[in-house]
Each structure stands twice: as structure tokens, then as C-alpha cells.
Design a protein around this motif. Structure first.
Motif, PDB file in Angstrom:
ATOM      1  N   LEU A  78      -4.147  11.127   5.626  1.00 29.46           N
ATOM      2  CA  LEU A  78      -3.852  10.115   4.562  1.00 29.46           C
ATOM      3  C   LEU A  78      -5.174   9.207   4.645  1.00 29.46           C
ATOM      4  CD1 LEU A  78      -1.723   9.388   2.789  1.00 29.46           C
ATOM      5  CD2 LEU A  78      -1.014   7.717   4.301  1.00 29.46           C
ATOM      6  N   VAL A  79      -5.624   9.343   3.256  1.00 31.92           N
ATOM      7  CA  VAL A  79      -6.807   8.557   2.892  1.00 31.92           C
ATOM      8  C   VAL A  79      -6.479   7.550   1.725  1.00 31.92           C
ATOM      9  CG1 VAL A  79      -9.123   8.417   2.325  1.00 31.92           C
ATOM     10  CG2 VAL A  79      -8.340  10.154   3.861  1.00 31.92           C
ATOM     11  N   GLY A 110       4.142  14.123  -2.408  1.00 36.38           N
ATOM     12  CA  GLY A 110       2.835  12.950  -2.493  1.00 36.38           C
ATOM     13  C   GLY A 110       3.530  11.850  -3.407  1.00 36.38           C
ATOM     14  N   LYS A 111       4.587  11.788  -3.938  1.00 33.59           N
ATOM     15  CA  LYS A 111       5.219  10.885  -4.806  1.00 33.59           C
ATOM     16  C   LYS A 111       6.192  10.117  -4.186  1.00 33.59           C
ATOM     17  CE  LYS A 111       3.760  13.188  -8.945  1.00 33.59           C
ATOM     18  NZ  LYS A 111       4.087  13.854 -10.193  1.00 33.59           N
ATOM     19  N   ASP A 170       0.976  -1.305  -0.105  1.00 36.82           N
ATOM     20  CA  ASP A 170      -0.044  -0.225  -0.033  1.00 36.82           C
ATOM     21  C   ASP A 170       0.901   1.275   0.070  1.00 36.82           C
ATOM     22  OD1 ASP A 170      -2.602  -1.393   0.043  1.00 36.82           O
ATOM     23  OD2 ASP A 170      -2.167  -1.685   2.166  1.00 36.82           O
ATOM     24  N   LEU A 171       1.868   1.159   0.603  1.00 38.37           N
ATOM     25  CA  LEU A 171       2.838   2.421   0.792  1.00 38.37           C
ATOM     26  C   LEU A 171       3.242   2.518  -0.637  1.00 38.37           C
ATOM     27  CD1 LEU A 171       4.668   4.253   2.652  1.00 38.37           C
ATOM     28  CD2 LEU A 171       6.357   2.596   2.508  1.00 38.37           C
ATOM     29  N   ALA A 172       3.669   1.477  -1.522  1.00 38.69           N
ATOM     30  CA  ALA A 172       4.133   1.924  -2.782  1.00 38.69           C
ATOM     31  C   ALA A 172       3.212   2.473  -3.830  1.00 38.69           C
ATOM     32  CB  ALA A 172       4.884   0.598  -3.399  1.00 38.69           C
ATOM     33  N   ARG A 173       1.845   2.214  -3.382  1.00 37.39           N
ATOM     34  CA  ARG A 173       0.791   2.767  -4.225  1.00 37.39           C
ATOM     35  C   ARG A 173       0.239   4.157  -3.761  1.00 37.39           C
ATOM     36  NH1 ARG A 173      -1.176  -2.744  -4.189  1.00 37.39           N
ATOM     37  NH2 ARG A 173      -2.442  -2.318  -2.388  1.00 37.39           N
ATOM     38  N   LEU A 174       0.623   4.811  -2.723  1.00 36.92           N
ATOM     39  CA  LEU A 174       0.351   6.014  -2.390  1.00 36.92           C
ATOM     40  C   LEU A 174       0.506   6.824  -3.633  1.00 36.92           C
ATOM     41  CD1 LEU A 174       1.294   6.315   1.247  1.00 36.92           C
ATOM     42  CD2 LEU A 174      -0.918   5.862   0.408  1.00 36.92           C
ATOM     43  N   LYS A 175      -0.395   7.943  -3.463  1.00 32.65           N
ATOM     44  CA  LYS A 175      -0.469   9.005  -4.653  1.00 32.65           C
ATOM     45  C   LYS A 175      -0.736  10.454  -4.096  1.00 32.65           C
ATOM     46  CE  LYS A 175      -4.913   7.311  -6.515  1.00 32.65           C
ATOM     47  NZ  LYS A 175      -4.941   6.582  -5.342  1.00 32.65           N
ATOM     48  N   PRO A 176      -0.218  11.374  -4.810  1.00 36.41           N
ATOM     49  CA  PRO A 176      -0.608  12.779  -4.208  1.00 36.41           C
ATOM     50  C   PRO A 176      -1.955  13.025  -4.004  1.00 36.41           C
ATOM     51  CG  PRO A 176       0.951  12.987  -6.081  1.00 36.41           C
ATOM     52  CD  PRO A 176       0.464  11.619  -5.904  1.00 36.41           C
TER      53      PRO A 176
END
Length: 341
Positions: A200-201, A231-232, A173-179
Motif C-alpha cells: 500500500l503506497v 480498493g474502494k 488517510d484511510l478515507a482517501r485510499l483509492k485502487p
């Protein structure tokens, strides 16, 4: 008359991977490969078939018993440069092979529920203290040699790991986070003044059809890291992150002695190691949950912040410090002693 070759477990795996290639991640699709490789090492030149991993009239399966005994006593862990080390595998590794075998037998429409996992065991992990997280965050990675380009990537790993310790998502999930996963929500403090808090949502996703929306407020340092990368987050591969974070923790002086316990069959292997040696990506999630608990957060709120469906799962992550356990034990007897006087 032409004789058709028996269908092997490797054949079943190839068909399973083809059937699920559009629904599962590449890492998930590759998981049964470890089982297939171990079966080939166990009996070189004799491919294992799904039919031989079926119980007899008495509910026993001698090939499976022999395979598990070989894993415990003879199989060797992979070492560096293709070498082998440590005869016998840890119980949780064997447990993972049994899960993959059940998966392939189920795909082949053969009985699989009869396979009992007597090897799986909970691993005692060692989370970082808040002071250790800050110590790592203050550490400035040095270049390995003049002109090296590793320093920047090491800072990336440090920032991603510290961010993970302060927010708690799984590595995937950390690797998929986006701005767009950051929201500014307005709250009013005790004086009635309005203030905006970064929240963070994100969608926690264990499998493609199972998603949970997770909300977690960002600590100022986590927000600082988020803003630094807009955010990247530059999250590296899991393998690279684990190797690098060990190096960084060692360089930052995280050398607290911890007890490392693993099971190998009925044997318990205990050794004292320095903290940096057992740090992994998942350590960050354990650290977040433990720090929240130590800081006084309600366990139900912690459950929501990490997206656990079951409260008992969250409780399984909670790790109290050894010194706190000793203090609590002595305090309990002291209270009893006062009441008896």
C-alpha cells in the motif's frame, strides 16, 4: 456620534474561516466553533473580544483564568438528546480550546505566544491484541430486525476497522485510499524464487501542503479486504464509524477490563471499563503500531510504515502489555539474583 461595536472573537473566527476556506478541510475549518460556543455559554449575552484575552503588565489575563476555571468546574459535557452531563471538562478538551484561541489571536495579529497550555496531557490508550482483531474479523454482524439494511453497513465498518488495524493509516488517510494506491512489488525469498507482495503506497496528509509518502506491506487478511472492495473501501463518517465499531466490538465479545484515566484540572478520574467502550478510529492506528512492535518489527521500520517524522512520536504510540511489563520486571530481578549468587 455613531459608536462602532467592538470586534468579537466570533467575528475573527468568521473572517479566519473565510480566509482559509480554500486551503483547509471542512472539519479543520469547524474546529474553532467549539471555542466560540463555550465562550457564549461562559458569559451569555457578553460576546468575548480578542483584546480582553491579552496579558496585563504582570503577564496575567484574568478573563482567560476565569474562563479556564469555569471549564474545569462548571462547564458540562454534552449528552444524548441535547442534555448535559458530568460537570467540568477533561483537560485535553480545554487544551484544544486554548490552541484554537491562540490560532484566532494570531490571525488577528495580536500576541498569542504568551498563552501557556498547562492542560494538555498524554492519554493512555488501549490497543487491541492480535487475537482480538481476529475475533472481531470473524464476527458476523446480525441484522437489528427483519428487513433491516444495517447488516451490510456494519460489515463495511468491521472490514474498514480491521484493515486499519493491519495497515495503520490515520482515519483521514484511510478515507482517501483509492485502487491505484496498491502496488505489487517483486521480491525474492531465501531460495531465490520471485514472489509478488501487495504494498500500500499512499500520501499521508496532515495539512494540504505537508504530504508524506507511506509504504506498508499488506497482511493477507488486509489484502483480502482490499480485494473484496476492489480498493474502494466503504469508509463511513468518523462519527458513524466510532459508534458502530463500539457496537461491533461489544457484540464480538471484546470485554476485557481496561483502566480509563482522564484529568479534570488537578483531579484524576480513574474508572474500570470494558475495552469496547473506549475503542475509537484512532485505536486502530495504536493497534497497528503496538502489534508491529510486539511481533518484533524494528521501531524505525514502524516509523516509516506510519509516516511519523519523528521517532519519538512512534515511541509514544508503543504500548507494551501489562503482563509483559510484569514479566520483564521479575525477569530483571531474577537475572540480578543469579549473578549475585
Amino acid at each position: 456620534m455613531e459608536v462602532t461595536a467592538a470586534r468579537t472573537l466570533a467575528d475573527v473566527y468568521a473572517d479566519w474561516k473565510t480566509a482559509y476556506r480554500a486551503r483547509l478541510a471542512a472539519k479543520t475549518l469547524s474546529n474553532p466553533q467549539g471555542l466560540i460556543n463555550r465562550l457564549a455559554e461562559w458569559r451569555p449575552g457578553q460576546p468575548a473580544t480578542p483584546q480582553e484575552f491579552q496579558p496585563d503588565a504582570y503577564g496575567r489575563c484574568c478573563p482567560l483564568e476565569d474562563f479556564c476555571a469555569w471549564l474545569v468546574q462548571e462547564a458540562r459535557l454534552p449528552g444524548k438528546n441535547g442534555t448535559k452531563r458530568d460537570r467540568g471538562l477533561y483537560n485535553n478538551t480545554i487544551s484544544s480550546y486554548l490552541k484554537q484561541l491562540r490560532k484566532l489571536l494570531k490571525f488577528e495579529r495580536l500576541p498569542f505566544d504568551w498563552i501557556e497550555d498547562d492542560f494538555g496531557e498524554e492519554v493512555e490508550r488501549d490497543p487491541l491484541t492480535f487475537e482480538e482483531v481476529m475475533q472481531l474479523y470473524r464476527h458476523e454482524p446480525l441484522e437489528l430486525k427483519e428487513g433491516s439494511t444495517n447488516a451490510l453497513s456494519r460489515r463495511h465498518v468491521r472490514d474498514c476497522f480491521v484493515f486499519n488495524c493491519l495497515t495503520g493509516p490515520r482515519y483521514s488517510d484511510l478515507a482517501r485510499l483509492k485502487p491505484s494506491d496498491l502496488m505489487l512489488e517483486t521480491f525474492r525469498d531465501e531460495s531465490g524464487a520471485a514472489q509478488q507482495l501487495p504494498i500500500l503506497v499512499y500520501d499521508q496528509q496532515k495539512i494540504k501542503r505537508d504530504k508524506t509518502k507511506v509504504h506498508v506491506a499488506l497482511d493477507p487478511i488486509a489484502y483480502e479486504i482490499w480485494q473484496r472492495y476492489q480498493g474502494k473501501l466503504p469508509v463511513p463518517s468518523n462519527k458513524h464509524m466510532v459508534a458502530t465499531i463500539k457496537q461491533l466490538c461489544r457484540a464480538a465479545g471484546l470485554k476485557r477490563k481496561v483502566t480509563h484515566v482522564r484529568g479534570r484540572g488537578a483531579e484524576r478520574i480513574t474508572r474500570e471499563v470494558e475495552l469496547w467502550q473506549v475503542v475509537s478510529c484512532h485505536t486502530a492506528r495504536y493497534t497497528f503500531i503496538t502489534l508491529q512492535f510486539e511481533g518484533g518489527a524494528d521501531v524505525v521500520f514502524i516509523q516509516d510504515s506510519v509516516g511519523h517524522a519523528n521517532l519519538n512520536t512512534t515511541r509514544g504510540y508503543l504500548k507494551t502489555r501489562l503482563k509483559d511489563r510484569h514479566t520483564s520486571t521479575l525477569a530483571a530481578f531474577e537475572r540480578l539474583r543469579r549473578h549475585s549468587c
